[in-house]
Scaffold this active site. Sequence first.
Site, mmCIF file in Angstrom:
data_model
loop_
_atom_site.group_PDB
_atom_site.id
_atom_site.type_symbol
_atom_site.label_atom_id
_atom_site.label_comp_id
_atom_site.label_asym_id
_atom_site.label_seq_id
_atom_site.Cartn_x
_atom_site.Cartn_y
_atom_site.Cartn_z
ATOM 1 N N SER A 124 0.832 -1.206 0.000
ATOM 2 C CA SER A 124 0.000 0.000 0.000
ATOM 3 C C SER A 124 0.858 1.244 0.000
ATOM 4 O O SER A 124 1.984 1.246 0.520
ATOM 5 C CB SER A 124 -0.895 -0.006 1.247
ATOM 6 O OG SER A 124 -1.500 1.244 1.441
ATOM 7 N N TYR A 149 -3.138 -0.293 10.113
ATOM 8 C CA TYR A 149 -3.182 -0.932 8.794
ATOM 9 C C TYR A 149 -1.883 -0.661 8.040
ATOM 10 O O TYR A 149 -1.234 -1.590 7.537
ATOM 11 C CB TYR A 149 -4.367 -0.404 7.985
ATOM 12 C CG TYR A 149 -4.258 -0.708 6.507
ATOM 13 C CD1 TYR A 149 -4.485 -1.987 6.028
ATOM 14 C CD2 TYR A 149 -3.902 0.291 5.594
ATOM 15 C CE1 TYR A 149 -4.372 -2.280 4.668
ATOM 16 C CE2 TYR A 149 -3.790 0.008 4.241
ATOM 17 C CZ TYR A 149 -4.019 -1.271 3.784
ATOM 18 O OH TYR A 149 -3.881 -1.550 2.441
ATOM 19 N N LYS A 153 1.517 -3.205 6.912
ATOM 20 C CA LYS A 153 2.124 -3.335 5.584
ATOM 21 C C LYS A 153 3.627 -3.063 5.645
ATOM 22 O O LYS A 153 4.425 -3.743 4.978
ATOM 23 C CB LYS A 153 1.447 -2.380 4.597
ATOM 24 C CG LYS A 153 -0.020 -2.686 4.326
ATOM 25 C CD LYS A 153 -0.204 -4.021 3.620
ATOM 26 C CE LYS A 153 -1.638 -4.265 3.222
ATOM 27 N NZ LYS A 153 -1.846 -5.548 2.529
#
Length: 340
Positions: A124, A149, A153
Amino acid sequence: MNILVTGGAGYIGSHTVLSLLNNDFDVIVFDNLSNSSIESIRRVEKLTDKKVTFVKGDIQDKAALAELFCAHNIDAVIHFAALKAVGESSTMPLAYYQNNVNGSLCLLEVMATFKVKHFIFSSSATVYGGDNNVPYIETMPLGEASSPYGASKVMVERMLNDVAKADSDFRAISLRYFNPIGAHESGQIGEAPQGVPNNLLPYIAQVAVGKRKSLQVFGDDYQTLDGTCERDYLHVMDLAEGHVAALKWLNKQRGFTGVEAFNLGTGKALSVLSIIRAFEQVSQQNIRYEIGARRSGDLAAFWANADKANRLLGWQATRSLEQMIEDTWRWQVNNPEGYL
């Protein structure tokens, strides 16, 4: 080649499975269906007239993964299976670290046991954090992620780099993409969130079709042209084709070892309000919205420099914003309840 796609029944996964099949790869999908539907795979099979091997399971279940690897001669893995909502991750951080980080660890351990060395990671743009300047470029350092989140990643990307340092035969690609929207042009597969959508376009579409009363815009006081967040939106089929281009590039490399990162985006940022206006124009529907407080973990604006993907993978985003919205609207009208 046999390609294992974890999370392959989800939004981006199902479109990538379709693109893989259209490029004559054999696909095994491994998905726990926690936020997806087996119907997406059935429709992909109808659209391509090809079969998918589907196995229901969770990436934290190493025994199930080992059984899958025993049963299939897997050449490469494309890893989508993850929780993905920025806002939700701030209220459920442990769930995100458990699923996204530990799940990836389990998958990599089983890959190592079965000597599968090719890996494509669904990463991402959030890995760049808030301190790097836009547009983001792959040579920038991994940043301080603004949400659990994003942090998950970053952790997996660091894990991949460490695995590559320890194993000279391991080769991986991290695809750092921005904001996928749209649906397949057939209107047969698209984004079908279970419950309240966490992403902008499906929420707008559900307002337009009358399923939801109004959209909440998280903040209008950012340092952007109209005060709302700006993002690099790209068509999900462009994104799916980017995964296929990355896989083909990885298969052709002979001297490459380690991990390569590629941005997948359009190179342009669009605001939330501009997306709403564009959706109204295409759908001829009035989108009711309300301005709310900022959402935890959101950055004001970011977009991609995707020159590296264009130069090395031969990939670029080609579909327009109008097509993204037309395809989203077609999917929503044809499937008001998603895959149900």
